[in-house]
Design an enzyme around this catalytic site. Structure first.
Site, short mmCIF file in Angstrom:
data_model
loop_
_atom_site.label_atom_id
_atom_site.label_comp_id
_atom_site.label_asym_id
_atom_site.label_seq_id
_atom_site.Cartn_x
_atom_site.Cartn_y
_atom_site.Cartn_z
CG PHE B 256 4.35 4.47 -6.94
CD1 PHE B 256 3.46 4.91 -6.57
CD2 PHE B 256 5.45 5.17 -7.63
CE1 PHE B 256 4.19 6.73 -5.69
CE2 PHE B 256 5.62 6.28 -7.20
CZ PHE B 256 5.23 7.12 -6.10
CB ALA B 526 -2.23 3.07 7.49
CG ASN B 666 -2.48 12.21 9.80
OD1 ASN B 666 -2.98 13.57 9.13
ND2 ASN B 666 -0.98 12.92 10.73
CD GLN B 673 -0.68 6.89 0.87
OE1 GLN B 673 -1.54 6.78 1.67
NE2 GLN B 673 -0.79 5.65 0.26
CE LYS B 736 -14.05 1.29 4.33
NZ LYS B 736 -15.16 0.80 2.94
N GLY B 737 -8.29 0.86 3.10
CA GLY B 737 -6.96 1.42 2.14
C GLY B 737 -7.31 2.52 1.55
CB VAL B 738 -5.32 5.76 2.04
CG1 VAL B 738 -5.32 7.32 1.82
CG2 VAL B 738 -6.34 5.46 3.41
N GLY B 739 -4.07 4.06 -0.10
CA GLY B 739 -2.68 4.84 -1.10
C GLY B 739 -3.47 3.90 -2.82
CD GLU B 740 -2.67 -0.32 -4.26
OE1 GLU B 740 -1.90 -1.01 -3.14
OE2 GLU B 740 -2.48 -1.03 -4.79
#
Lengths: 159, 773
Positions: B256, B526, B666, B673, B736-740
């Site tokens: 994190f 990713a 995926n 997430q 594009k971004g996923v985690g944040e």
């Protein structure tokens, strides 16, 4: 305090003889002395649940249990949950299918708690599962997936 | 045990989730279960400090108990004579290291670096360490180290009268139009202050490492979001070549943002290992994780919105402050969402940082965007209430059709679609507008909405793809998987490109000897690594097909085909004529045991120095507004809370979030997430707060019983809806971004729901019961 004492531990059906100081916790005995690192150390203070194992079928926190306290009692860890041929326990399979983990660090404790939660008869509803799984923290936030996995495994165990 | 060994043993359970039909589970975009899953659910996955090494010794830190002052003396006599003790490190005998280049690539000063301090600038600073034969002996001996101090007055936090207004950070200033004048003349004006406390990453795996020297070769097992960056730090600290340092981190128990750097304790362990000539394990204790590195800085913002009577924004004036340490600099960009979420002709944002006696703060999921969204997404809700229009309607009325700051079109912005899909699934149209107008018995019900966003950070990565004679495919990269699903999506990428089943792909990550990767942070990995693997796999496939066509010993040699296709590991002509052979048969007939190709996303003319800089610093990362577009992921959260009217307790009872992360490599893992981010946001909104003891400048709730994070019982079902479309400007494969993204906007959505439930606006996180009664 620092003199070592011989103890024997019955872990996953195997008898282990070891010499440890009386102050060694069950968690450190498993991880540092026996190489069974599947049981995780997240806080060492009984706050996170990552070290959950079964002693005589009951879920306990290995970080708050001295190794000597487990002498002569049957300890089951995550390494002992699957069948000898590698067939996963229903809870393990459900965790994989429901994506009930991300980093995987709280996962052994979650799974050991989930097995006990079902065995205790506390998987009757989603709310009951949430309550009886609340002692196992997951910072990745897999909780809804954990509830789904416990629900699924409970049905499989019952059938 | 490696990921591959575990997978092979449990291959029957590997595919836990059938595809939805449109995409094969194992292709890019399919719902393949995580391939590192079997190792994690059986306990076989070995995390960093779980390596069993001969001669391993154990280090325990001793930390300062004052927040400001100087170590007068350290009495180590009792510790040194305690059973099993091998070494007591203090500022007097610790090795002198070089200062290392920082993550931005700033050349270091020519000054020594000592990881144990004489000058104390925060409580919890490392001042000594004890190394012993056993963990228990080290813990006991560390308690015998007596440190005396000359204490000085500390600045305990932002509210300390000594803290002052801080230092202006000019790079954070964003201004267009005349924001002050436009605000002053606006028909509707709201202005309020929004505060967030210190928050902590608290990954379930505490930090720590095993350091082991063999001559001038250093091996470090340490959870890492950035193997190459951390290897560089160790190399520079000890003055050894980069190649002499090997970082190993196949599994990371959550990061994190907190596991991208080698910290002071890392240096302590490596020094002890060098001095003792044997491997040293240092496991940071849970309480120490609150000060061994920084959590999210406490922040203060004021947001002033000037609008017309219909709620159209005419001006935004934003001022922000975050805390930093006395001798380090952390800027939490508080205007990052403020400047792009809504169209406005006039804008001003400025930011100061204030030095207090804390460890230097650090990155925590969506640094900047997270607190920034709490300000602007609360303020827009206040404006909606002020002008009497629906909180969703006011967001659409002020929708930014292009990036208001850089005046460039969005690459993709499916935020309108997110509002529509989320509102429909949530049932937003049934909301009654008045606060306290919805209830269930003694529970006040509130519905809130807020948007979130996160920039598309782009960088470079390398990968090797190897097609082996047994028909399997190997992927190697020094990138990492801390739960985001890197192992899985890279297997899917290689499988799809080469044309083999995903179960035949072995992905090897988390070793700095593999091809390089930059930091896993800012939701960039990713996109970077699927791009690199796509290129490497394409090159490997080209080689395979080329061999099949041109090698005189190939069964395809006489066919004179222009190309061949590989499907499920079997090679054939697309015309359907000629033979069909397996990869194994082909490589056997041409006498090769493998084919290997390296792929990277670097500019073609990059030098060795460019590559080193790219993978060990973030100096060359591409801006999200580089070129013709402004690139961001977007989301809208719709949240229901239930507030006990008598006790003020808040429960989140329902969440529907619609998110635009572009193409999902995926969806099964991306949804996990997103939910994880939302859940962390629920904790942030209602529970999380580092509490400072004002007498000693100490974090008093430095443990998991007192620093509350969400538990299973705090979390309802969470519906997530993907509204993204492939974004070719953001990454090779369109993601594009996923985690944040998931966490951004959750806290304001909850605060807005609490306002709707109770009529009380809480502008200080967390929203605890005493603020409501």
């Amino acid at each position: 305090m620092t003199s070592k004492t011989p103890i024997h531990l019955d872990i996953n059906g195997h008898r282990h003889e070891l010499e440890v100081e009386p102050r060694v916790t069950l968690l450190d005995a498993l991880r540092d002395h026996l190489g069974l690192t599947g049981t995780k150390k997240g806080c060492d203070h009984g706050q996170c649940g990552a070290c959950t194992v079964h002693v005589d079928g009951q879920r306990v926190l290995a970080c708050l249990t001295l190794a000597a306290q487990a002498e002569g009692r049957a300890v089951t860890t995550i390494e002992g949950l699957a069948e000898g041929d590698g067939t996963l326990h229903a809870v393990q399979a459900a965790f994989l299918e429901q994506d009930a983990f991300q980093c995987g660090y709280c996962t052994p404790g979650q799974i050991m708690s989930a097995v006990a939660c079902i065995r205790e008869g506390h998987a009757g509803s989603d709310d009951e599962i949430r309550e009886y799984m609340a002692g196992n923290l997951c910072r990745c936030g897999a909780y809804p997936h954990i509830v789904a996995a416990v629900r699924q495994a409970a049905l499989e165990v019952a059938s | 045990m490696t990921v591959h060994e575990i997978r092979t043993r449990h291959c029957d359970s590997k595919r836990g989730d059938a595809s939805d039909g449109a995409v094969l589970a194992e292709a890019v975009g399919g719902r393949l279960s995580r391939v590192d899953g079997p190792a994690k659910i059986t306990g076989a996955a070995k995390y960093a400090v779980e390596q069993q090494l001969d001669g391993l010794s154990h280090a325990v830190l001793v930390e300062s108990t004052i927040a400001a002052g100087r170590v007068r003396s350290i009495d180590t006599a009792a510790a040194e004579s305690a059973p099993g003790v091998l070494l007591v490190l203090t500022p007097d005998n610790v090795l002198r290291l070089n200062t290392a280049t920082d993550w931005l690539g700033t050349p270091p000063p020519d000054a020594p670096y000592y990881p144990l301090a004489r000058d104390i600038t925060f409580s919890g600073q490392h001042v000594a360490a004890v190394v012993a034969e056993s963990f228990e002996q080290a813990v006991a001996a560390a308690a015998l180290v007596k440190v005396s101090y000359d204490e000085m007055a500390a600045i305990v936090d932002l509210s300390d009268p000594k803290a002052g207004d801080g230092i202006p950070i000019d790079a954070m200033t964003k201004e267009w139009g005349d924001a002050q004048a436009a605000f002053a003349s606006a028909p509707v004006r709201i202005c309020a202050a929004y505060n967030t406390p210190r928050e902590y990453q608290t990954p379930l795996e505490p930090h720590g490492l095993i350091a082991h020297w063999e001559g001038d070769q250093l091996t470090v097992w340490e959870p890492s979001q950035w193997l190459d960056g951390m290897a560089r730090t160790y190399a520079e600290w000890f003055g050894v070549p980069f190649e002499n340092v090997r970082l190993i981190s196949p599994y990371i128990g959550g990061g994190f943002g907190s596991k991208a750097f080698a910290y002071g304790y890392s240096a302590v362990a490596a020094i002890a290992a060098k001095m003792l000539g044997r491997p040293v394990k240092l496991a940071v204790t849970r309480p120490q994780t609150f000060t061994a590195y920084g959590g999210r800085a406490a922040t203060r913002q004021t947001v002033a919105l000037g609008a017309d009577a219909e709620g159209r924004i005419q001006s935004i004036v934003h001022r922000g402050v975050n805390e930093t340490s006395v001798d380090g600099m952390w800027v939490e960009p508080l205007g990052s969402v403020t400047s792009i979420m809504y169209a406005t002709p006039n804008f001003s944002s400025r930011q100061n940082v204030v030095r207090v006696n804390t460890v230097v703060p650090g990155a925590l999921r969506a640094p900047g965007e997270n607190p920034s969204a709490f300000g602007i997404e609360s303020a827009i809700d206040e404006l909606a209430d002020e002008v009497g229009i629906d909180p969703l309607e006011i967001r659409l009325r002020n929708y930014a059709e292009q990036d208001p700051e850089v005046k460039k079109p969005w690459s993709t912005r499916q935020l309108r679609e997110a509002y529509a899909a989320g509102a429909e699934a949530f049932g937003w149209s049934k909301r009654t507008p008045e606060p306290r107008s919805m209830r269930d018995g003694n529970q006040l019900i509130g519905w809130g909405v807020a948007a979130g966003t996160y920039p598309v950070r782009r960088a470079y990565g390398e990968a090797v793809v190897r097609i082996l004679a047994d028909g399997s495919v190997e992927v190697e990269s020094s990138s990492i998987d801390m739960g985001q699903g890197t192992y899985t999506i890279l297997a899917q990428t290689a499988a799809e490109v080469v044309g083999v089943p995903a179960e035949n792909v072995v992905v090897k990550l988390g070793d700095s000897r593999y091809p390089r990767a930059g930091v896993t942070g800012g939701s960039r990995l990713a996109g970077v690594m699927t791009g690199a693997v796509y290129k490497a796999a394409t090159a490997a496939l080209d080689q395979l097909v080329g061999l099949a066509i041109s090698d005189p010993n190939s069964p395809f040699h006489a066919l004179q085909a222009n190309t061949l296709v590989v499907t499920k590991g079997r090679i054939a002509s697309p015309r359907g004529d000629g033979p069909e052979v397996s990869i194994t048969e082909l490589l056997g007939s041409v006498g090769r045991d493998h084919i290997e190709a390296m792929g990277d996303t670097m500019p073609a003319n990059s030098t060795v120095e460019d590559r080193y800089k790219n993978y060990t610093t973030i100096a060359t990362a591409l801006s999200h507004t580089e070129g013709d577009y402004s690139r961001h992921s977007w989301c809208a959260h719709f949240i229901e809370v239930r507030v006990d009217e008598d006790f003020g307790t808040v429960r989140v009872s329902r969440v529907v979030s619609a998110l635009d992360s572009g193409r999902l490599y995926n969806p099964k893992l991306a949804e996990s997430q997103w939910r994880g981010g939302i859940i962390m946001g629920i904790g942030q909104a209602l529970l999380e707060e580092g509490i400072v003891d004002r007498r000693h400048g100490r974090i008093v709730n430095n443990n998991l019983a007192d620093y509350l994070i969400a538990t299973n019982a705090d979390i309802p079902d969470i519906e997530v809806i993907s509204v993204g479309i492939p974004d070719p400007h953001s990454s090779v494969l369109g993601g594009k971004g996923v985690g944040e993204l998931g966490i951004v906007g959750v806290a304001p959505a909850i605060a807005n729901a609490v306002f709707h439930a109770t009529g009380k606006r809480v502008r200080d996180l967390p929203i605890t019961l005493e603020k409501l009664i």
